[in-house]
Motif scaffolding. Structure first.
Motif, PDB file in Angstrom:
ATOM      1  N   SER A   1       0.827  -1.203   0.000  1.00 41.10           N
ATOM      2  CA  SER A   1       0.000   0.000   0.000  1.00 41.10           C
ATOM      3  C   SER A   1       0.863   1.256   0.000  1.00 41.10           C
ATOM      4  O   SER A   1       0.590   2.211  -0.734  1.00 41.10           O
ATOM      5  CB  SER A   1      -0.926  -0.008   1.219  1.00 41.10           C
ATOM      6  OG  SER A   1      -1.708   1.148   1.257  1.00 41.10           O
TER       7      SER A   1
ATOM      8  N   ALA B   1       2.502   1.649  -3.458  1.00 41.69           N
ATOM      9  CA  ALA B   1       1.557   2.146  -4.460  1.00 41.69           C
ATOM     10  C   ALA B   1       1.268   3.626  -4.243  1.00 41.69           C
ATOM     11  O   ALA B   1       1.168   4.403  -5.200  1.00 41.69           O
ATOM     12  CB  ALA B   1       0.265   1.325  -4.411  1.00 41.69           C
ATOM     13  N   SER B   2       1.146   4.032  -2.984  1.00 43.88           N
ATOM     14  CA  SER B   2       0.879   5.439  -2.685  1.00 43.88           C
ATOM     15  C   SER B   2       2.052   6.317  -3.122  1.00 43.88           C
ATOM     16  O   SER B   2       1.847   7.373  -3.736  1.00 43.88           O
ATOM     17  CB  SER B   2       0.621   5.604  -1.191  1.00 43.88           C
ATOM     18  OG  SER B   2       0.405   6.950  -0.880  1.00 43.88           O
TER      19      SER B   2
ATOM     20  N   PHE C   1       4.262   5.619  -5.415  1.00 41.27           N
ATOM     21  CA  PHE C   1       4.342   5.582  -6.866  1.00 41.27           C
ATOM     22  C   PHE C   1       3.287   6.500  -7.489  1.00 41.27           C
ATOM     23  O   PHE C   1       3.540   7.161  -8.497  1.00 41.27           O
ATOM     24  CB  PHE C   1       4.166   4.138  -7.346  1.00 41.27           C
ATOM     25  CG  PHE C   1       4.307   3.962  -8.817  1.00 41.27           C
ATOM     26  CD1 PHE C   1       5.466   4.332  -9.480  1.00 41.27           C
ATOM     27  CD2 PHE C   1       3.280   3.408  -9.557  1.00 41.27           C
ATOM     28  CE1 PHE C   1       5.598   4.167 -10.848  1.00 41.27           C
ATOM     29  CE2 PHE C   1       3.399   3.238 -10.929  1.00 41.27           C
ATOM     30  CZ  PHE C   1       4.561   3.614 -11.570  1.00 41.27           C
ATOM     31  N   ALA C   2       2.105   6.567  -6.870  1.00 41.12           N
ATOM     32  CA  ALA C   2       1.019   7.391  -7.412  1.00 41.12           C
ATOM     33  C   ALA C   2       1.357   8.878  -7.359  1.00 41.12           C
ATOM     34  O   ALA C   2       0.862   9.650  -8.183  1.00 41.12           O
ATOM     35  CB  ALA C   2      -0.280   7.123  -6.654  1.00 41.12           C
TER      36      ALA C   2
ATOM     37  N   LEU D   1       2.790  10.193 -10.636  1.00 43.86           N
ATOM     38  CA  LEU D   1       2.005  10.043 -11.862  1.00 43.86           C
ATOM     39  C   LEU D   1       0.920  11.100 -11.942  1.00 43.86           C
ATOM     40  O   LEU D   1       0.574  11.730 -10.942  1.00 43.86           O
ATOM     41  CB  LEU D   1       1.362   8.651 -11.902  1.00 43.86           C
ATOM     42  CG  LEU D   1       2.321   7.467 -11.918  1.00 43.86           C
ATOM     43  CD1 LEU D   1       1.545   6.171 -11.801  1.00 43.86           C
ATOM     44  CD2 LEU D   1       3.142   7.465 -13.191  1.00 43.86           C
TER      45      LEU D   1
ATOM     46  N   GLN E   1      -3.195   7.176 -15.284  1.00 41.36           N
ATOM     47  CA  GLN E   1      -2.247   6.253 -14.657  1.00 41.36           C
ATOM     48  C   GLN E   1      -2.264   6.409 -13.136  1.00 41.36           C
ATOM     49  O   GLN E   1      -2.207   5.434 -12.396  1.00 41.36           O
ATOM     50  CB  GLN E   1      -0.815   6.488 -15.181  1.00 41.36           C
ATOM     51  CG  GLN E   1      -0.618   6.072 -16.619  1.00 41.36           C
ATOM     52  CD  GLN E   1      -0.993   7.168 -17.601  1.00 41.36           C
ATOM     53  OE1 GLN E   1      -1.259   8.297 -17.210  1.00 41.36           O
ATOM     54  NE2 GLN E   1      -1.039   6.832 -18.885  1.00 41.36           N
ATOM     55  N   ARG E   2      -2.358   7.636 -12.672  1.00 47.87           N
ATOM     56  CA  ARG E   2      -2.417   7.880 -11.223  1.00 47.87           C
ATOM     57  C   ARG E   2      -3.683   7.279 -10.639  1.00 47.87           C
ATOM     58  O   ARG E   2      -3.655   6.644  -9.585  1.00 47.87           O
ATOM     59  CB  ARG E   2      -2.374   9.379 -10.947  1.00 47.87           C
ATOM     60  CG  ARG E   2      -2.352   9.716  -9.461  1.00 47.87           C
ATOM     61  CD  ARG E   2      -2.129  11.214  -9.257  1.00 47.87           C
ATOM     62  NE  ARG E   2      -1.801  11.506  -7.892  1.00 47.87           N
ATOM     63  CZ  ARG E   2      -2.718  11.769  -6.951  1.00 47.87           C
ATOM     64  NH1 ARG E   2      -3.990  11.765  -7.254  1.00 47.87           N
ATOM     65  NH2 ARG E   2      -2.339  12.020  -5.712  1.00 47.87           N
TER      66      ARG E   2
ATOM     67  N   THR F   1      -5.330   4.755 -11.763  1.00 49.12           N
ATOM     68  CA  THR F   1      -5.195   3.297 -11.766  1.00 49.12           C
ATOM     69  C   THR F   1      -4.381   2.827 -10.571  1.00 49.12           C
ATOM     70  O   THR F   1      -4.754   1.880  -9.875  1.00 49.12           O
ATOM     71  CB  THR F   1      -4.527   2.823 -13.072  1.00 49.12           C
ATOM     72  OG1 THR F   1      -5.311   3.257 -14.181  1.00 49.12           O
ATOM     73  CG2 THR F   1      -4.388   1.318 -13.108  1.00 49.12           C
ATOM     74  N   VAL F   2      -3.271   3.492 -10.296  1.00 46.92           N
ATOM     75  CA  VAL F   2      -2.430   3.088  -9.165  1.00 46.92           C
ATOM     76  C   VAL F   2      -3.166   3.321  -7.846  1.00 46.92           C
ATOM     77  O   VAL F   2      -3.072   2.506  -6.921  1.00 46.92           O
ATOM     78  CB  VAL F   2      -1.076   3.833  -9.193  1.00 46.92           C
ATOM     79  CG1 VAL F   2      -0.271   3.558  -7.939  1.00 46.92           C
ATOM     80  CG2 VAL F   2      -0.282   3.426 -10.420  1.00 46.92           C
TER      81      VAL F   2
ATOM     82  N   ILE G   1      -5.513   0.499  -7.360  1.00 43.40           N
ATOM     83  CA  ILE G   1      -4.780  -0.687  -6.894  1.00 43.40           C
ATOM     84  C   ILE G   1      -4.456  -0.555  -5.415  1.00 43.40           C
ATOM     85  O   ILE G   1      -4.594  -1.512  -4.639  1.00 43.40           O
ATOM     86  CB  ILE G   1      -3.497  -0.885  -7.733  1.00 43.40           C
ATOM     87  CG1 ILE G   1      -3.855  -1.262  -9.164  1.00 43.40           C
ATOM     88  CG2 ILE G   1      -2.585  -1.940  -7.102  1.00 43.40           C
ATOM     89  CD1 ILE G   1      -2.686  -1.239 -10.121  1.00 43.40           C
ATOM     90  N   GLN G   2      -4.067   0.650  -4.992  1.00 48.07           N
ATOM     91  CA  GLN G   2      -3.761   0.865  -3.575  1.00 48.07           C
ATOM     92  C   GLN G   2      -5.011   0.653  -2.716  1.00 48.07           C
ATOM     93  O   GLN G   2      -4.938   0.086  -1.636  1.00 48.07           O
ATOM     94  CB  GLN G   2      -3.212   2.266  -3.346  1.00 48.07           C
ATOM     95  CG  GLN G   2      -2.742   2.460  -1.927  1.00 48.07           C
ATOM     96  CD  GLN G   2      -2.956   3.862  -1.403  1.00 48.07           C
ATOM     97  OE1 GLN G   2      -3.648   4.660  -2.016  1.00 48.07           O
ATOM     98  NE2 GLN G   2      -2.370   4.142  -0.256  1.00 48.07           N
TER      99      GLN G   2
END
Length: 123
Positions: free
Chosen positions: A80, A83-84, A86-87, A90, A94-95, A97-98, A101-102
């Motif tokens: 989590s 993913a946070s 990484f977001a 973006l 794309q942001r 989507t991530v 996922i988170q």
């Protein structure tokens, strides 16, 4: 006045050509049936063969449920955070989507925490 070129015949297909066509259709139907039988109902030697999972990554069989749930909870919490982080780099779809996922990871983490509480209640 007589024509030099006669009219073509009305029936251009011969009985032999129709027989060949019906044979081809029969062969196609048989091939389709064989393919469907093979993929939808595999032969018994393939179906009877037991599946052996890879032992490259193996969880010890004597691990208790509480330890497994605690490890899963820590792994989900790490995923989590990853993913946070990484977001934040973006933008746009794309942001989103991530972040979705988170959110799925967070929901799984909540479910694992609840299961951990059920195994070892703190109160």
């Amino acid at each position: 006045m007589d024509k030099l070129i006669p009219d073509p015949p009305f029936n251009t297909t011969t009985p032999n050509a129709e027989a060949l066509r019906s044979e081809a259709l029969l062969k196609d139907r048989e091939a389709i049936k064989r393919a469907l039988d093979y993929y939808l109902d595999p032969p018994k030697p393939y179906a009877a063969k037991p599946r052996r999972p890879s032992t490259m990554y193996l969880v010890a069989p004597d691990m208790d449920t509480e330890s497994l749930l605690a490890q899963a909870c820590e792994s989900l919490a790490s995923a989590s955070v990853l993913a946070s982080d990484f977001a934040t780099n973006l933008i746009g779809p794309q942001r989103n989507t991530v972040l979705a996922i988170q959110q799925i990871i967070m929901l799984a983490e909540l479910a694992v925490n609840r299961a951990l509480d059920n195994v070892d209640p703190q109160a």
